[in-house]
Motif scaffolding. Structure first.
Motif, PDB file in Angstrom:
ATOM      1  N   LEU A   1       0.825  -1.200   0.000  1.00  0.00           N
ATOM      2  CA  LEU A   1       0.000   0.000   0.000  1.00  0.00           C
ATOM      3  C   LEU A   1       0.866   1.259   0.000  1.00  0.00           C
ATOM      4  O   LEU A   1       0.641   2.184  -0.780  1.00  0.00           O
ATOM      5  CB  LEU A   1      -0.912   0.005   1.230  1.00  0.00           C
ATOM      6  N   ARG A   2       1.878   1.260   0.880  1.00  0.00           N
ATOM      7  CA  ARG A   2       2.680   2.478   1.023  1.00  0.00           C
ATOM      8  C   ARG A   2       3.573   2.738  -0.174  1.00  0.00           C
ATOM      9  O   ARG A   2       3.796   3.878  -0.566  1.00  0.00           O
ATOM     10  CB  ARG A   2       3.534   2.396   2.298  1.00  0.00           C
ATOM     11  N   ARG A   3       4.137   1.649  -0.717  1.00  0.00           N
ATOM     12  CA  ARG A   3       5.148   1.822  -1.764  1.00  0.00           C
ATOM     13  C   ARG A   3       4.570   1.760  -3.168  1.00  0.00           C
ATOM     14  O   ARG A   3       5.205   2.209  -4.109  1.00  0.00           O
ATOM     15  CB  ARG A   3       6.231   0.746  -1.623  1.00  0.00           C
ATOM     16  N   ILE A   4       3.400   1.147  -3.319  1.00  0.00           N
ATOM     17  CA  ILE A   4       2.848   1.011  -4.677  1.00  0.00           C
ATOM     18  C   ILE A   4       1.523   1.757  -4.828  1.00  0.00           C
ATOM     19  O   ILE A   4       1.403   2.697  -5.604  1.00  0.00           O
ATOM     20  CB  ILE A   4       2.651  -0.470  -5.057  1.00  0.00           C
ATOM     21  N   THR A   5       0.518   1.329  -4.046  1.00  0.00           N
ATOM     22  CA  THR A   5      -0.819   1.875  -4.269  1.00  0.00           C
ATOM     23  C   THR A   5      -0.850   3.393  -4.081  1.00  0.00           C
ATOM     24  O   THR A   5      -1.286   4.123  -4.974  1.00  0.00           O
ATOM     25  CB  THR A   5      -1.832   1.208  -3.314  1.00  0.00           C
ATOM     26  N   LEU A   6      -0.405   3.856  -2.905  1.00  0.00           N
ATOM     27  CA  LEU A   6      -0.549   5.281  -2.628  1.00  0.00           C
ATOM     28  C   LEU A   6       0.278   6.158  -3.578  1.00  0.00           C
ATOM     29  O   LEU A   6      -0.250   7.134  -4.103  1.00  0.00           O
ATOM     30  CB  LEU A   6      -0.221   5.580  -1.162  1.00  0.00           C
ATOM     31  N   PRO A   7       1.551   5.834  -3.855  1.00  0.00           N
ATOM     32  CA  PRO A   7       2.286   6.666  -4.815  1.00  0.00           C
ATOM     33  C   PRO A   7       1.630   6.698  -6.197  1.00  0.00           C
ATOM     34  O   PRO A   7       1.540   7.748  -6.822  1.00  0.00           O
ATOM     35  CB  PRO A   7       3.657   6.006  -4.883  1.00  0.00           C
ATOM     36  N   LEU A   8       1.148   5.524  -6.654  1.00  0.00           N
ATOM     37  CA  LEU A   8       0.543   5.492  -7.983  1.00  0.00           C
ATOM     38  C   LEU A   8      -0.819   6.180  -8.011  1.00  0.00           C
ATOM     39  O   LEU A   8      -1.297   6.596  -9.041  1.00  0.00           O
ATOM     40  CB  LEU A   8       0.422   4.045  -8.483  1.00  0.00           C
ATOM     41  N   LEU A   9      -1.432   6.264  -6.841  1.00  0.00           N
ATOM     42  CA  LEU A   9      -2.744   6.915  -6.764  1.00  0.00           C
ATOM     43  C   LEU A   9      -2.602   8.423  -6.555  1.00  0.00           C
ATOM     44  O   LEU A   9      -3.574   9.180  -6.690  1.00  0.00           O
ATOM     45  CB  LEU A   9      -3.562   6.294  -5.626  1.00  0.00           C
ATOM     46  N   ALA A  10      -1.401   8.870  -6.228  1.00  0.00           N
ATOM     47  CA  ALA A  10      -1.210  10.276  -5.857  1.00  0.00           C
ATOM     48  C   ALA A  10      -1.769  11.280  -6.876  1.00  0.00           C
ATOM     49  O   ALA A  10      -2.435  12.238  -6.476  1.00  0.00           O
ATOM     50  CB  ALA A  10       0.264  10.544  -5.591  1.00  0.00           C
ATOM     51  N   PRO A  11      -1.534  11.093  -8.185  1.00  0.00           N
ATOM     52  CA  PRO A  11      -2.094  12.074  -9.129  1.00  0.00           C
ATOM     53  C   PRO A  11      -3.612  12.174  -9.032  1.00  0.00           C
ATOM     54  O   PRO A  11      -4.167  13.277  -9.008  1.00  0.00           O
ATOM     55  CB  PRO A  11      -1.671  11.527 -10.497  1.00  0.00           C
ATOM     56  N   THR A  12      -4.280  11.013  -8.938  1.00  0.00           N
ATOM     57  CA  THR A  12      -5.737  11.016  -8.806  1.00  0.00           C
ATOM     58  C   THR A  12      -6.146  11.711  -7.511  1.00  0.00           C
ATOM     59  O   THR A  12      -7.109  12.482  -7.490  1.00  0.00           O
ATOM     60  CB  THR A  12      -6.288   9.578  -8.804  1.00  0.00           C
ATOM     61  N   MET A  13      -5.409  11.421  -6.439  1.00  0.00           N
ATOM     62  CA  MET A  13      -5.723  12.047  -5.153  1.00  0.00           C
ATOM     63  C   MET A  13      -5.669  13.568  -5.261  1.00  0.00           C
ATOM     64  O   MET A  13      -6.529  14.277  -4.749  1.00  0.00           O
ATOM     65  CB  MET A  13      -4.699  11.602  -4.091  1.00  0.00           C
ATOM     66  N   LEU A  14      -4.644  14.050  -5.951  1.00  0.00           N
ATOM     67  CA  LEU A  14      -4.466  15.493  -6.080  1.00  0.00           C
ATOM     68  C   LEU A  14      -5.653  16.103  -6.829  1.00  0.00           C
ATOM     69  O   LEU A  14      -6.218  17.119  -6.406  1.00  0.00           O
ATOM     70  CB  LEU A  14      -3.154  15.747  -6.843  1.00  0.00           C
ATOM     71  N   VAL A  15      -6.050  15.447  -7.928  1.00  0.00           N
ATOM     72  CA  VAL A  15      -7.214  15.931  -8.695  1.00  0.00           C
ATOM     73  C   VAL A  15      -8.439  15.963  -7.797  1.00  0.00           C
ATOM     74  O   VAL A  15      -9.199  16.941  -7.774  1.00  0.00           O
ATOM     75  CB  VAL A  15      -7.465  15.011  -9.915  1.00  0.00           C
ATOM     76  N   VAL A  16      -8.615  14.886  -7.033  1.00  0.00           N
ATOM     77  CA  VAL A  16      -9.784  14.798  -6.156  1.00  0.00           C
ATOM     78  C   VAL A  16      -9.774  15.921  -5.122  1.00  0.00           C
ATOM     79  O   VAL A  16     -10.789  16.572  -4.879  1.00  0.00           O
ATOM     80  CB  VAL A  16      -9.816  13.410  -5.475  1.00  0.00           C
ATOM     81  N   VAL A  17      -8.616  16.165  -4.524  1.00  0.00           N
ATOM     82  CA  VAL A  17      -8.540  17.206  -3.491  1.00  0.00           C
ATOM     83  C   VAL A  17      -8.862  18.586  -4.094  1.00  0.00           C
ATOM     84  O   VAL A  17      -9.658  19.344  -3.531  1.00  0.00           O
ATOM     85  CB  VAL A  17      -7.146  17.212  -2.824  1.00  0.00           C
ATOM     86  N   ILE A  18      -8.286  18.875  -5.255  1.00  0.00           N
ATOM     87  CA  ILE A  18      -8.543  20.179  -5.874  1.00  0.00           C
ATOM     88  C   ILE A  18     -10.017  20.333  -6.244  1.00  0.00           C
ATOM     89  O   ILE A  18     -10.651  21.349  -5.954  1.00  0.00           O
ATOM     90  CB  ILE A  18      -7.660  20.360  -7.133  1.00  0.00           C
ATOM     91  N   LEU A  19     -10.584  19.270  -6.857  1.00  0.00           N
ATOM     92  CA  LEU A  19     -12.008  19.310  -7.211  1.00  0.00           C
ATOM     93  C   LEU A  19     -12.856  19.545  -5.970  1.00  0.00           C
ATOM     94  O   LEU A  19     -13.782  20.365  -5.973  1.00  0.00           O
ATOM     95  CB  LEU A  19     -12.414  17.981  -7.834  1.00  0.00           C
ATOM     96  N   ALA A  20     -12.519  18.834  -4.902  1.00  0.00           N
ATOM     97  CA  ALA A  20     -13.288  18.955  -3.662  1.00  0.00           C
ATOM     98  C   ALA A  20     -13.154  20.360  -3.085  1.00  0.00           C
ATOM     99  O   ALA A  20     -14.119  20.923  -2.557  1.00  0.00           O
ATOM    100  CB  ALA A  20     -12.832  17.911  -2.649  1.00  0.00           C
TER     101      ALA A  20
END
Lengths: 351, 343
Positions: free
Chosen positions: B251-270
């Motif tokens: 989770l820490r080394r793969i999922t979250l880093p690879l999800l980071a761009p989507t997370m950023l979009v989500v945070v800005i949209l929110a």
């Protein structure tokens, strides 16, 4: 911390047996089910309760009404109780007269024999029943159908205009090479930065100047073109091969014919997604209609519902019924089209 | 439906053919663009310019010609403060209260919403039964109108509502003691569970405003995050399993880093949506009690439209300030998606 993470990421245990993390996952999902659907279920159940039942504290889960019985010699049906004291103890009795704490009851089969009891010696007999009086009263007392018509008119018209205008623009931006195309695209992007909420005052001026204040068209027109719509449709239309268009041009088809005979049918999936989004936005729209519509007869369902709760602070019975009727259409759309809605929203990132 | 549309479209074709012969293929594109450009010009770009004029004029007239020029007075009124951290010291204390409420609200709402959306997306991304069903369960409230959301929760939270009944029933048990202890630890007052006034108590009204807003919009962000999770290639996980990585490490080394761009979009949209929160909270609390849940859009609405006199200049000035914030946020959003935009 690490354990929580394990729980969130582990996959199902081997051999078909559920790993403990699966149990926690399902627990979370069931809690979510309760939290997301529970409030709506409670609203719907409540809307079928009688006003008396709604006043009751603590409330009961299902709607109950008191049983009534037709007794010979009485015009109206009588309320039914169970006697808890006296000679009739345990029997089913009908209340014929009540004065303060004293009551006069009869056994339904023996209407002549009236017996006096204390009110507190009677226990109401109830059964589960969905009463529709909140709804029927709503239709009689308020111009509900007027609001329904206004909402539907705005939603249908605004969606149709938006689809037409946005698809025409998307066609031009995806299938023509012309000077200024990049500029237009940039302008469309720029409108993303201008949501209605930051230009309310000038929009109000424009709408009043056009004579559209307090008119349904004043709600429809200012939001008729959306950058989201242009982008969504353009993205899709770009993938339509140019050869089809060229073939049509060889056959001397006009560009208009190409637009509505070829481009529109081929972009049907994208148009469907946009249509669903537009219906959702317009049906649920609140702030702009609140500003533009000033007279009761032009209110949309949302505005009517809002003004309703201000006017009748405690008139929950009708308010609940109206809330249910307002959420009904969109819930039906959801049930049938939820797959498309999900993909549509994921692909556009909302408005 | 086609039977209605087809004749209309055919009729439009005649003048169009004529236009096309006169203008040629290059210019005909502008004809297709025209309606959309007109609408954008009239209802997006022109208002931006007019907004500036409104912001610089005073009085209560709608017509710009009748409005006296006041220069930057509206902005001065909004922005003059002795101490920017204390709304009471500001000339327009309501504005600053709305600003601070909005900042607090957005921080809490975006934080909780994205957090829960992430957890939900991670759970939904596991191999579970009835995944489609549960996905739509979390998505369902997104479709409800703001007024309906507000009324659903008002009915639950009213003084003699089901929540108070439930707490009444639990009264005296360890659940209530524990909850009360948590609230005290967070700086609140001990719970007395006899008929809590959820909506007319300032602290609770704010709490529930955040809560219903998270409730209503979480599903939308869950969906985007779920799409992001499913876009992560399977073989990366297979490689991690081969190497014997623990679930936590994966989770820490793969999922979250690879999800980071989507997370950023989500945070800005929110954030963009959170700053513009109005509908559901206004229908829920009316901005009250007092100004406890009044946000910036409500300030604009009340100064310009609901209040008397109608201070259009002040409302316009406040919306220009809001627009500046939104331009920055939307700019970041566009910069993040720039690869998908120029296609």
């Amino acid at each position: 911390m690490a354990r929580i993470v394990d729980m969130l990421t582990a996959t199902r245990g081997k051999g078909g047996r559920l790993h403990w993390t699966d149990w926690v996952s399902y627990g979370y999902l069931c809690f979510g089910l309760l939290l997301m659907f529970g409030p709506v279920v409670w609203l719907v159940l409540s809307s079928f309760k009688t006003p008396n039942e709604l006043d009751r504290f603590p409330p009961r889960f299902l709607p109950y009404v008191q049983e009534t019985v037709e007794v010979e010699g009485f015009d109206d049906p009588l309320l039914v109780y169970t006697a808890t004291a006296g000679e009739l103890e345990g029997q089913r009795v009908a209340l014929t007269r009540r004065a303060g704490s004293r009551a006069e009851v009869v056994v339904p089969d023996d209407p002549e024999n009236r017996i006096r009891l204390q009110m507190k010696e009677l226990e109401a007999r109830e059964r589960v029943a969905f009463t529709t009086s909140n709804y029927t009263e709503l239709f009689e007392r308020f111009t509900f159908f007027r609001y329904l018509f206004n909402s539907t008119f705005i939603t249908v018209m605004a969606t149709a205009i938006m689809l037409l205008v946005n698809s025409m623009a998307a066609f031009a931006l995806s299938k023509f090479e012309f000077r200024g195309r990049t500029t237009v695209l940039l302008l469309v992007i720029a409108t993303l930065m201008i949501p209605q909420t930051v230009v309310l005052v000038p929009l109000y001026l424009l709408v009043t100047q056009m004579g559209l204040y307090n008119s349904l068209w004043g709600v429809i027109i200012p939001g008729a073109a959306t950058p989201t719509g242009v982008f969504l449709l353009r993205q899709y239309m770009v993938t339509i091969p140019d050869e089809i268009l060229d073939a049509a041009r060889m056959d001397k088809a006009s560009e208009w014919k190409i637009y509505w005979r070829i481009i529109l049918p081929l972009s049907a999936p994208a148009i469907a997604v946009l249509a669903i989004l537009a219906i959702m936005w317009r049906w649920n729209d609140f702030l702009w209609p609140l500003i533009v519509l000033s007279e009761n007869e032009n209110f949309t369902l949302q505005i009517a519902l809002f003004s309703f709760q201000g006017e009748f602070q405690t008139d929950w019975p009708n308010l609940l019924a109206m809330t249910v009727l307002t959420l009904l259409p969109i819930s039906c759309v959801f049930m049938f089209l939820q797959k498309y809605i999900a993909t549509g929203i994921a692909s556009t990132g909302g408005k | 439906m086609l039977r209605v549309i087809a004749p209309v479209m055919n009729v439009i074709e005649l003048p169009f053919r004529w236009l096309q012969r006169r203008l040629g293929l290059k210019l005909i594109a502008w004809v297709f663009l025209l309606p959309n450009i007109l609408l954008f010009g009239l209802f997006a770009f022109l208002p931006v310019i007019l907004n500036v004029f409104y912001g610089m004029t005073g009085g209560t007239d709608v017509m710009l010609a009748d409005r006296p020029n006041v220069g930057a007075a509206n902005f001065e009124r909004l922005l003059s403060c002795d101490n920017y951290l204390d709304p009471n010291s500001c000339r327009d204390d309501k504005f600053w209260r709305a600003v601070y409420n909005t900042i607090w609200f957005v921080t809490l709402q975006v934080g909780f919403m994205v957090g829960f959306a992430l957890i939900t997306a991670l759970v939904l991304n596991r191999k579970i039964r009835a995944r489609g069903f549960f996905r739509s369960v979390f998505f369902f409230p997104v479709l409800l109108s703001p007024v309906v959301v507000a009324l659903i929760w008002k009915w639950i939270l009213q003084r003699e509502g089901i929540l108070n009944a439930f707490l009444d029933w639990l009264n005296g048990t360890w659940a209530i003691e524990g909850l009360s202890a948590v609230i005290v630890a967070l700086g609140g007052t001990a719970l007395s569970v006899q008929g809590i006034a959820w909506i007319t108590d300032a602290g609770w009204a704010f709490f529930w405003s955040v809560f219903i807003s998270v409730w209503a919009h979480m599903g939308f962000y869950t969906l985007i995050l779920l799409a992001g999770l499913q876009a992560i290639p399977r073989d990366v996980y297979e490689a991690a399993t081969m190497d014997g990585a623990s679930a936590f490490r994966t989770l820490r080394r793969i999922t979250l880093p690879l999800l980071a761009p989507t997370m950023l979009v989500v945070v800005i949209l929110a954030l963009i949506k959170g700053v513009q929160t109005f509908d559901e909270v206004y229908a829920f609390t009316g901005g009250g009690p007092g100004t406890a849940t009044t946000f910036i859009i409500q300030y604009i609405y009340e100064e310009g439209f609901a209040g008397q006199p109608r201070l259009f200049g002040l409302a316009a000035a406040a919306s220009i300030l809001l627009a500046l914030v939104l331009v920055v946020l939307t700019g970041i959003q566009l910069w993040l998606n720039r690869r998908s935009v120029d296609g």
